[in-house]
Scaffold this active site. Structure first.
Site, PDB file in Angstrom:
ATOM      1  N   LYS A   1      -4.610 -10.428 -10.007  1.00 54.71           N
ATOM      2  CA  LYS A   1      -5.440 -10.996  -8.941  1.00 54.71           C
ATOM      3  C   LYS A   1      -6.782 -10.263  -8.918  1.00 54.71           C
ATOM      4  CE  LYS A   1      -5.523 -10.946  -3.821  1.00 54.71           C
ATOM      5  NZ  LYS A   1      -6.524 -10.017  -3.366  1.00 54.71           N
TER       6      LYS A   1
ATOM      7  N   LYS B   1     -11.146  -5.962  -5.412  1.00 56.73           N
ATOM      8  CA  LYS B   1     -11.995  -4.783  -5.592  1.00 56.73           C
ATOM      9  C   LYS B   1     -11.138  -3.546  -5.828  1.00 56.73           C
ATOM     10  CE  LYS B   1     -12.904  -4.977  -0.669  1.00 56.73           C
ATOM     11  NZ  LYS B   1     -12.800  -6.428  -0.475  1.00 56.73           N
TER      12      LYS B   1
ATOM     13  N   LYS C   1       0.837  -1.204   0.000  1.00 60.60           N
ATOM     14  CA  LYS C   1       0.000   0.000   0.000  1.00 60.60           C
ATOM     15  C   LYS C   1       0.869   1.250   0.000  1.00 60.60           C
ATOM     16  CE  LYS C   1      -4.399  -1.743   1.352  1.00 60.60           C
ATOM     17  NZ  LYS C   1      -4.928  -2.611   2.388  1.00 60.60           N
TER      18      LYS C   1
HETATM   19  P1  ADP Z   1      -9.943  -7.632  -2.217  1.00 59.73           P
HETATM   20  O1  ADP Z   1      -8.588  -7.995  -2.760  1.00 59.73           O
HETATM   21  O2  ADP Z   1     -10.985  -7.653  -3.264  1.00 59.73           O
HETATM   22  O3  ADP Z   1      -9.900  -6.351  -1.447  1.00 59.73           O
HETATM   23  P2  ADP Z   1     -10.058  -8.837   0.354  1.00 59.73           P
HETATM   24  O4  ADP Z   1      -8.645  -8.430   0.580  1.00 59.73           O
HETATM   25  O5  ADP Z   1     -11.140  -8.135   1.093  1.00 59.73           O
HETATM   26  O6  ADP Z   1     -10.348  -8.771  -1.212  1.00 59.73           O
HETATM   27  O7  ADP Z   1     -10.146 -10.396   0.605  1.00 59.73           O
HETATM   28  C1  ADP Z   1     -11.137 -11.070   1.365  1.00 59.73           C
HETATM   29  C2  ADP Z   1     -10.820 -12.550   1.367  1.00 59.73           C
HETATM   30  O8  ADP Z   1     -10.922 -13.088   0.047  1.00 59.73           O
HETATM   31  C3  ADP Z   1      -9.396 -12.882   1.819  1.00 59.73           C
HETATM   32  O9  ADP Z   1      -9.395 -14.086   2.545  1.00 59.73           O
HETATM   33  C4  ADP Z   1      -8.638 -13.037   0.535  1.00 59.73           C
HETATM   34  O10 ADP Z   1      -7.519 -13.847   0.660  1.00 59.73           O
HETATM   35  C5  ADP Z   1      -9.687 -13.651  -0.365  1.00 59.73           C
HETATM   36  N1  ADP Z   1      -9.445 -13.234  -1.745  1.00 59.73           N
HETATM   37  C6  ADP Z   1      -9.567 -11.986  -2.238  1.00 59.73           C
HETATM   38  N2  ADP Z   1      -9.284 -11.935  -3.551  1.00 59.73           N
HETATM   39  C7  ADP Z   1      -8.952 -13.192  -3.908  1.00 59.73           C
HETATM   40  C8  ADP Z   1      -8.567 -13.807  -5.134  1.00 59.73           C
HETATM   41  N3  ADP Z   1      -8.463 -13.101  -6.263  1.00 59.73           N
HETATM   42  N4  ADP Z   1      -8.295 -15.126  -5.130  1.00 59.73           N
HETATM   43  C9  ADP Z   1      -8.422 -15.851  -3.994  1.00 59.73           C
HETATM   44  N5  ADP Z   1      -8.788 -15.349  -2.814  1.00 59.73           N
HETATM   45  C10 ADP Z   1      -9.057 -14.033  -2.749  1.00 59.73           C
END
Ligand code: ADP
Ligand code: TRP
Length: 320
Positions: A192, A195, A113
């Site tokens: 990846k 959001k 970040k």
């Molecule tokens: P984002 O990357 O969309 O902000 P979060 O960080 O809120 O998502 O992730 C919430 C949960 O979903 C975590 O346990 C994270 O490891 C899983 N997760 C998020 N994106 C992925 C992805 N592309 N593939 C697998 N797991 C994911």
């Protein structure tokens, strides 16, 4: 023998996407019978990014509805809102005083970040400690998370060890539970799915939204009848989550065109999402039921942490 404790949380920071489901939530649903499962909405964590009152409370409500629609059963598991257990913030303070700044500076998520130009708040910096508190306060055995969260579980283990060394044996060392087959779900641009990249397929998407997302997946110039290795294609990486029959795979190796592949993918995703979309709408319309679930979960979680926190305060020397 009593069941092992499984704990995990998801931040209410926006619409869930299929990466969240296949990387995390599906595991909670599958594991809720096998473990003493506790799932929470990490609203304290979310404040590191969401500082809009309406938006935060709407996100919290939405994610409870999402979880219930996806099959988490509040009769079987403890489903709660993190902020209803203020003791996690208290425990975070105790851990803060045991953790050094250079140690926390090693966190990948934090470094990423900052590298992306974000001026970090103290809260963002402290994020891993708050997460350690969530886990350790409940003596969790296992924590199912995506690959990207693995380091945070290691931090929780280190912090538990440090506390135990300084104050005597108190906390259990948790294990991460990573589902390797779907370690990272790619987004519509091949990075990846996240959001923060705007490359998601929302979990309760309308057919239009699904179409739009799938159509935006980039493909190369190879035409119909040209052989493609499915494993190299973002399109197939996503497709196999919804339809892993050999026919789909064989289609790509036998020269399935990208247009046809996208149409099949849209149909497969929609067939999977449509019933969930309906169920979720019904749940969301019943506000009293949803708030009741949260209240019940909060009561259970408060009871769970009470004794541990007494022990912690006692060991630190706060009880005269
Ligand atoms: P984002 O990357 O969309 O902000 P979060 O960080 O809120 O998502 O992730 C919430 C949960 O979903 C975590 O346990 C994270 O490891 C899983 N997760 C998020 N994106 C992925 C992805 N592309 N593939 C697998 N797991 C994911
Ligand atoms: N940091 C996690 C994520 O972004 C959410 C989270 C907060 C969590 N506290 C936790 C996950 C405790 C597991 C256990 O996905």
């Amino acid at each position: 023998m009593s069941k092992k404790i499984l704990l995990s949380g998801v931040q209410p920071t926006g619409t869930l996407h299929i990466g969240n489901y296949f990387g995390a939530i599906r595991q909670f649903v599958d594991l809720q019978d096998k473990y003493d499962t506790r799932i929470f909405i990490a609203d304290f964590h979310a404040i590191t990014t969401v500082q809009d009152k309406e938006l935060l409370s709407r996100n919290i409500y939405d994610i409870v509805c999402d979880y219930l629609a996806l099959g988490l059963d509040p009769e079987k598991i403890v489903l709660f809102q993190q902020s209803k257990i203020p003791e996690v913030a208290e425990l975070t303070w105790y851990f803060n005083c045991l953790t050094t700044v250079p140690y926390l500076e090693r966190a990948h998520a934090y470094k990423d970040k900052v590298a992306n130009g974000k001026e970090p708040s103290v809260g963002l910096f402290d994020y891993p400690i708050l997460m350690a508190s969530d886990i350790l306060i409940q003596d969790a055995h296992v924590v199912p998370v995506g690959q990207d969260q693995k380091q945070h579980i290691e931090f929780a283990r280190d912090i538990a060890e440090k506390f135990n060394r300084v104050y005597g044996e108190t906390f259990r060392l948790p294990e991460p539970l990573i589902m390797d087959t779907v370690a990272i779900v790619p987004g519509t641009d091949g990075r990846k799915m996240s959001k923060s990249y705007g490359n998601t397929i929302p979990l309760f998407a309308t057919e239009e939204e699904i179409k739009k997302a799938v159509m935006s997946i980039p493909t190369d110039s190879r035409g119909k009848d040209e052989v493609k290795n499915p494993d190299d294609l973002v399109l197939y990486q996503i497709h196999k989550l919804f339809n892993d029959t050999p026919e789909i795979r064989a289609g790509y190796t036998q020269g399935l065109g990208y247009k046809d592949a996208k149409e099949m993918l849209i149909a497969d995703i929609n067939a999977w999402i449509a019933p969930l979309r309906e169920k979720r709408a019904e749940i969301a319309a019943d506000r009293n039921m949803v708030l009741g679930v949260l209240e019940y979960g909060a009561q259970q979680a408060r009871t769970i942490v009470e004794e541990k926190m007494k022990e912690v305060r006692e060991k630190i020397g706060l009880i005269l």
